[in-house]
Design a protein around this motif. Sequence first.
Motif, PDB file in Angstrom:
ATOM      1  N   LYS A  30     -19.260  94.400  22.278  1.00  0.00           N
ATOM      2  CA  LYS A  30     -20.133  93.339  22.784  1.00  0.00           C
ATOM      3  C   LYS A  30     -19.401  92.006  22.863  1.00  0.00           C
ATOM      4  O   LYS A  30     -19.879  91.071  23.474  1.00  0.00           O
ATOM      5  N   ASN A  31     -18.241  91.928  22.209  1.00  0.00           N
ATOM      6  CA  ASN A  31     -17.458  90.699  22.192  1.00  0.00           C
ATOM      7  C   ASN A  31     -16.316  90.706  23.204  1.00  0.00           C
ATOM      8  O   ASN A  31     -15.540  89.747  23.253  1.00  0.00           O
ATOM      9  N   LEU A  32     -16.210  91.745  23.987  1.00  0.00           N
ATOM     10  CA  LEU A  32     -15.184  91.825  25.027  1.00  0.00           C
ATOM     11  C   LEU A  32     -15.413  90.693  26.029  1.00  0.00           C
ATOM     12  O   LEU A  32     -16.531  90.485  26.496  1.00  0.00           O
ATOM     13  N   SER A  33     -14.364  89.949  26.347  1.00  0.00           N
ATOM     14  CA  SER A  33     -14.537  88.719  27.132  1.00  0.00           C
ATOM     15  C   SER A  33     -15.240  88.958  28.471  1.00  0.00           C
ATOM     16  O   SER A  33     -16.178  88.231  28.811  1.00  0.00           O
ATOM     17  N   LYS A  57     -33.819  83.789  27.369  1.00  0.00           N
ATOM     18  CA  LYS A  57     -32.516  83.825  26.723  1.00  0.00           C
ATOM     19  C   LYS A  57     -32.353  85.142  25.974  1.00  0.00           C
ATOM     20  O   LYS A  57     -33.328  85.828  25.660  1.00  0.00           O
ATOM     21  N   LEU A  58     -31.111  85.453  25.685  1.00  0.00           N
ATOM     22  CA  LEU A  58     -30.759  86.709  25.037  1.00  0.00           C
ATOM     23  C   LEU A  58     -31.284  86.753  23.611  1.00  0.00           C
ATOM     24  O   LEU A  58     -31.109  85.810  22.839  1.00  0.00           O
ATOM     25  N   LEU A  59     -31.923  87.879  23.275  1.00  0.00           N
ATOM     26  CA  LEU A  59     -32.349  88.119  21.903  1.00  0.00           C
ATOM     27  C   LEU A  59     -31.492  89.203  21.247  1.00  0.00           C
ATOM     28  O   LEU A  59     -31.128  89.096  20.086  1.00  0.00           O
ATOM     29  N   ARG A  60     -31.162  90.236  22.041  1.00  0.00           N
ATOM     30  CA  ARG A  60     -30.452  91.383  21.464  1.00  0.00           C
ATOM     31  C   ARG A  60     -29.747  92.176  22.549  1.00  0.00           C
ATOM     32  O   ARG A  60     -30.299  92.388  23.623  1.00  0.00           O
ATOM     33  N   MET A  79     -34.597  90.082  26.117  1.00  0.00           N
ATOM     34  CA  MET A  79     -34.631  88.633  26.304  1.00  0.00           C
ATOM     35  C   MET A  79     -36.028  88.104  26.015  1.00  0.00           C
ATOM     36  O   MET A  79     -37.014  88.822  26.157  1.00  0.00           O
ATOM     37  N   GLY A  80     -36.079  86.829  25.610  1.00  0.00           N
ATOM     38  CA  GLY A  80     -37.345  86.188  25.300  1.00  0.00           C
ATOM     39  C   GLY A  80     -37.533  84.922  26.123  1.00  0.00           C
ATOM     40  O   GLY A  80     -36.570  84.245  26.478  1.00  0.00           O
ATOM     41  N   ARG A  81     -38.786  84.618  26.393  1.00  0.00           N
ATOM     42  CA  ARG A  81     -39.150  83.427  27.170  1.00  0.00           C
ATOM     43  C   ARG A  81     -39.070  82.190  26.279  1.00  0.00           C
ATOM     44  O   ARG A  81     -39.609  82.161  25.170  1.00  0.00           O
ATOM     45  N   VAL A 105     -38.808  90.615  27.549  1.00  0.00           N
ATOM     46  CA  VAL A 105     -38.483  91.621  28.556  1.00  0.00           C
ATOM     47  C   VAL A 105     -37.256  92.401  28.097  1.00  0.00           C
ATOM     48  O   VAL A 105     -36.424  91.887  27.338  1.00  0.00           O
ATOM     49  N   ARG A 106     -37.194  93.626  28.571  1.00  0.00           N
ATOM     50  CA  ARG A 106     -36.006  94.455  28.338  1.00  0.00           C
ATOM     51  C   ARG A 106     -35.443  94.797  29.702  1.00  0.00           C
ATOM     52  O   ARG A 106     -36.144  95.339  30.560  1.00  0.00           O
TER      53      ARG A 106
END
Length: 130
Positions: A30-33, A57-60, A79-81, A105-106
């Motif tokens: 997940k950290n790959l540039s 924005k990103l939650l997970r 993501m969350g509102r 949302v997913r």
Amino acid sequence: MLRKVTLLLVLVVLGMQVWSIRYEFEDVSKNLSYFLMSMEFAIFRYNEDNIDEYAYKLLRVRRSQGKRFSWIYLMDLEMGRTVCKKHEEDIENCPLQKGPGEKKVRCTFLVDVLPFYTKFTLLNSTCVDK
């Protein structure tokens, strides 16, 4: 002549199957540039294309995969509102909405990257409300 054409057709079909097996998706960090940049691009596009006036924005990160021997990334994001409008500067530090405005949302995104040009293309996106 018909045998040669049939044999050639069979070889082409078998070759395509072997090709597709070799180029399936595999897990990536997940950290790959380029994965991170692809993820930011996908979230930006989601916010741009969404009719909602608020930014998400990103939650997970639920899944992070890359297609072998290519720069195509498959991601499954939650993501969350937020309380911020989608064209505000610092969405990452914006708090999530609570109460009746709360929404998650997913989404699954497929992003193609041309790294030498820093060009991103959203190939596919599918989102469902949670």
